[in-house]
Each structure stands twice: as C-alpha cells, then as structure tokens.
Design a protein around this motif. Structure first.
Motif, PDB file in Angstrom:
ATOM      1  N   PRO A   1       0.809  -1.225   0.000  1.00  0.00           N
ATOM      2  CA  PRO A   1       0.000   0.000   0.000  1.00  0.00           C
ATOM      3  C   PRO A   1       0.840   1.273   0.000  1.00  0.00           C
ATOM      4  O   PRO A   1       0.507   2.245  -0.662  1.00  0.00           O
ATOM      5  N   SER A   2       1.949   1.272   0.731  1.00  0.00           N
ATOM      6  CA  SER A   2       2.787   2.469   0.786  1.00  0.00           C
ATOM      7  C   SER A   2       3.407   2.779  -0.562  1.00  0.00           C
ATOM      8  O   SER A   2       3.522   3.936  -0.963  1.00  0.00           O
TER       9      SER A   2
ATOM     10  N   ILE B   1     -11.804   0.339  -6.331  1.00  0.00           N
ATOM     11  CA  ILE B   1     -11.439   1.239  -5.237  1.00  0.00           C
ATOM     12  C   ILE B   1     -10.543   0.525  -4.223  1.00  0.00           C
ATOM     13  O   ILE B   1      -9.556   1.101  -3.739  1.00  0.00           O
ATOM     14  N   LEU B   2     -10.839  -0.728  -3.928  1.00  0.00           N
ATOM     15  CA  LEU B   2     -10.009  -1.470  -2.983  1.00  0.00           C
ATOM     16  C   LEU B   2      -8.644  -1.801  -3.573  1.00  0.00           C
ATOM     17  O   LEU B   2      -7.631  -1.812  -2.861  1.00  0.00           O
ATOM     18  N   VAL B   3      -8.602  -2.058  -4.872  1.00  0.00           N
ATOM     19  CA  VAL B   3      -7.307  -2.223  -5.546  1.00  0.00           C
ATOM     20  C   VAL B   3      -6.488  -0.946  -5.409  1.00  0.00           C
ATOM     21  O   VAL B   3      -5.290  -0.969  -5.113  1.00  0.00           O
ATOM     22  N   ALA B   4      -7.144   0.191  -5.616  1.00  0.00           N
ATOM     23  CA  ALA B   4      -6.459   1.486  -5.516  1.00  0.00           C
ATOM     24  C   ALA B   4      -5.972   1.767  -4.101  1.00  0.00           C
ATOM     25  O   ALA B   4      -5.003   2.511  -3.912  1.00  0.00           O
ATOM     26  N   ARG B   5      -6.619   1.178  -3.116  1.00  0.00           N
ATOM     27  CA  ARG B   5      -6.173   1.336  -1.727  1.00  0.00           C
ATOM     28  C   ARG B   5      -4.964   0.458  -1.424  1.00  0.00           C
ATOM     29  O   ARG B   5      -4.364   0.552  -0.359  1.00  0.00           O
ATOM     30  N   GLY B   6      -4.626  -0.449  -2.357  1.00  0.00           N
ATOM     31  CA  GLY B   6      -3.465  -1.315  -2.168  1.00  0.00           C
ATOM     32  C   GLY B   6      -3.781  -2.663  -1.568  1.00  0.00           C
ATOM     33  O   GLY B   6      -2.878  -3.395  -1.152  1.00  0.00           O
ATOM     34  N   LEU B   7      -5.069  -3.055  -1.528  1.00  0.00           N
ATOM     35  CA  LEU B   7      -5.442  -4.334  -0.942  1.00  0.00           C
ATOM     36  C   LEU B   7      -5.128  -5.477  -1.903  1.00  0.00           C
ATOM     37  O   LEU B   7      -5.226  -5.334  -3.125  1.00  0.00           O
ATOM     38  N   SER B   8      -4.768  -6.626  -1.347  1.00  0.00           N
ATOM     39  CA  SER B   8      -4.548  -7.824  -2.145  1.00  0.00           C
ATOM     40  C   SER B   8      -5.885  -8.464  -2.499  1.00  0.00           C
ATOM     41  O   SER B   8      -6.932  -8.094  -1.952  1.00  0.00           O
ATOM     42  N   ASN B   9      -5.856  -9.443  -3.397  1.00  0.00           N
ATOM     43  CA  ASN B   9      -7.094 -10.140  -3.754  1.00  0.00           C
ATOM     44  C   ASN B   9      -7.731 -10.798  -2.543  1.00  0.00           C
ATOM     45  O   ASN B   9      -8.957 -10.803  -2.392  1.00  0.00           O
ATOM     46  N   LEU B  10      -6.905 -11.384  -1.663  1.00  0.00           N
ATOM     47  CA  LEU B  10      -7.439 -12.031  -0.469  1.00  0.00           C
ATOM     48  C   LEU B  10      -8.107 -11.010   0.444  1.00  0.00           C
ATOM     49  O   LEU B  10      -9.197 -11.255   0.975  1.00  0.00           O
ATOM     50  N   GLN B  11      -7.490  -9.855   0.624  1.00  0.00           N
ATOM     51  CA  GLN B  11      -8.071  -8.815   1.472  1.00  0.00           C
ATOM     52  C   GLN B  11      -9.365  -8.276   0.867  1.00  0.00           C
ATOM     53  O   GLN B  11     -10.327  -7.997   1.586  1.00  0.00           O
ATOM     54  N   ILE B  12      -9.394  -8.123  -0.452  1.00  0.00           N
ATOM     55  CA  ILE B  12     -10.611  -7.664  -1.120  1.00  0.00           C
ATOM     56  C   ILE B  12     -11.723  -8.697  -0.957  1.00  0.00           C
ATOM     57  O   ILE B  12     -12.880  -8.358  -0.704  1.00  0.00           O
ATOM     58  N   ALA B  13     -11.367  -9.960  -1.098  1.00  0.00           N
ATOM     59  CA  ALA B  13     -12.356 -11.034  -0.932  1.00  0.00           C
ATOM     60  C   ALA B  13     -12.960 -10.995   0.465  1.00  0.00           C
ATOM     61  O   ALA B  13     -14.180 -11.118   0.639  1.00  0.00           O
ATOM     62  N   ASP B  14     -12.134 -10.808   1.479  1.00  0.00           N
ATOM     63  CA  ASP B  14     -12.624 -10.733   2.859  1.00  0.00           C
ATOM     64  C   ASP B  14     -13.521  -9.520   3.057  1.00  0.00           C
ATOM     65  O   ASP B  14     -14.551  -9.592   3.743  1.00  0.00           O
TER      66      ASP B  14
ATOM     67  N   ASN C   1      -1.821  -3.431 -15.287  1.00  0.00           N
ATOM     68  CA  ASN C   1      -1.593  -3.897 -13.928  1.00  0.00           C
ATOM     69  C   ASN C   1      -2.322  -3.033 -12.914  1.00  0.00           C
ATOM     70  O   ASN C   1      -2.984  -2.052 -13.252  1.00  0.00           O
ATOM     71  N   ARG C   2      -2.168  -3.405 -11.645  1.00  0.00           N
ATOM     72  CA  ARG C   2      -2.938  -2.795 -10.566  1.00  0.00           C
ATOM     73  C   ARG C   2      -2.491  -1.368 -10.253  1.00  0.00           C
ATOM     74  O   ARG C   2      -3.300  -0.564  -9.803  1.00  0.00           O
ATOM     75  N   VAL C   3      -1.220  -1.068 -10.432  1.00  0.00           N
ATOM     76  CA  VAL C   3      -0.770   0.300 -10.187  1.00  0.00           C
ATOM     77  C   VAL C   3      -1.436   1.265 -11.156  1.00  0.00           C
ATOM     78  O   VAL C   3      -1.911   2.338 -10.771  1.00  0.00           O
TER      79      VAL C   3
END
Length: 233
Positions: free
Chosen positions: A132-133, A176-189, A213-215
């Motif tokens: 995320p940083s 939006i969650l991708v833009a926050r830097g979350l992984s697929n697992l974190q987004i799934a949760d 890509n995600r960036v």
C-alpha cells in the motif's frame, strides 16, 4: 509445488540474506544468483525460474532493462517469469520504469522476511504484489501528470471517466479497494467474495480499462476522483 527463484542484486551480502530468507521456506527455492542485469538476463533464460527478485540499481545493465529484456525476449510456449522488483522510496523513477517494463510487484528492501516470502508467492500465482505504501507513493507522484503521460493509461480524462462508468457497481468497489493497495485475499474478505472471484473481476476491470496492472488501475481510480487526494492507505 516449489517456486523457483532467481536473485539479482549487485551486493553479495544482500543476495546471501535474501537466499537465507527464501530457502528456509519449504515451498520456495533459490535456483541461481546474478550480480548485475546482464547476468540476470542470462540466468533467467538458462534456469527458467518462476520468479526473479530484481534489484533496480545494478552496475552495467540496470534491473529495469534486465526486466524488459527478459519479458520481451522470452520464447514461447512457456510463460516468462514474474519479476518482483526491490526498491526504495527515493528511487521512484526506477519504479515507474520497472512498471512500464512489465514488473509484477514492488517491494521495499527493508521489508520483513515474511513479507518477502509472501510477495514471491503472490507474484508466482499471477497476482501483482503492491505494498500500500508503494502504491500510494506512485499515486501521489503521478497525481499532477496529464493522464496521457501516465504509464499505460488511456490518453484523455473524459475517455477514462467513460471507461470507469462502464464498470458495474461491484467492479467499482473492487477497483477502489485495488487502488487502496489491498490484495485479492483482502478484497475477498472485505466484500464477502472468493479469492478466485476477485481475481477474475480484477482481470476483467483491467481489460475493460485497457490497463496492464494494478498500479495503473490505482492511478486511474485516483485521477477519476474515486479516492480523496490525500487518502492514507
């Protein structure tokens, strides 16, 4: 299945430390080392690793150029290795270039050992690894640029807004969650989805937006106003 890793760094002590971290994991194995970009290219084609952990600043050929040569020159039918770039905050220009070259992940050199092992597993599985940083730093850097100058982004702001408007409500949530830097697992949760479902949605979003890509997706989401300018991640 064991993930085969190639280490590319000009400092022998760094390579030794990375090897120690990686080889103590049962599912990871270092198959070779390189002290510069040229050696990294040669070793990648010879050893066929799953992941290349690549320093960006090396004598002679940089890690960015090595990444470009590996990914553009890789012979079919086997897929090329995923490149995980080691970086520091004061070298943003190298991160940008590595992104353009096709790197799959960015990791800070002072990251904890477990995070390095996790990043290798993530990129080996075909998912981008973006702390995320690092994502936030990239977004901040690109925030003042015209969209046509963003690496991989479509050329115009109105066009980008139109593309984003074509996404479903759920896809917008994922973006939006991708833009926050979350992984697929974190987004799934966060959204109550399966990890496979999130991966499929992320791939669909990238395809619809014409991104690699995600960036790039995070930058586009920021420029489209989906995130506050000074949002912390």
């Amino acid at each position: 299945m064991t993930i085969r890793v190639l280490l590319a760094d000009d400092q022998e002590m760094v390579r030794a430390a990375l090897r120690a971290v990686i080889d103590r994991r049962e599912d990871l194995c270092v198959v070779g080392e390189a002290a510069d970009g040229g050696q990294a290219v040669d070793a990648a084609f010879r050893l066929r690793p799953d992941v290349v952990v690549m320093d960006v600043r090396m004598p002679g050929m940089t890690g960015v150029e090595a990444t470009r040569r590996i990914l553009t020159g890789w012979p079919p039918p086997d897929p090329p290795p995923r490149v995980l770039v080691l970086t520091t905050f004061d070298l943003d220009e190298y991160v940008h270039s590595a992104l353009r070259a096709g790197a799959y992940g960015f990791l800070l050199k002072n990251s904890p050992p477990d995070q390095l092992a996790h990043a290798i597993r993530v990129v080996a599985g075909g998912e981008a690894m973006l702390a995320p940083s690092v994502t936030q730093r990239l977004i901040t850097t690109f925030a003042g640029l015209p969209l046509g100058l963003l690496p991989g982004a479509p050329a115009s702001a109105p066009g980008n807004r139109g593309l984003i408007d074509s996404l479903t409500e759920r896809e917008l949530e994922v973006l939006i969650l991708v833009a926050r830097g979350l992984s697929n697992l974190q987004i799934a949760d966060a959204l109550g989805l399966t990890q496979a479902n999130v991966k499929s949605r992320v791939n669909r979003i990238l395809t619809r937006l014409g991104l690699d890509n995600r960036v790039q997706a995070a930058i586009l989401a920021y420029e489209a106003g989906l995130l506050p300018p000074r949002e912390e991640t």
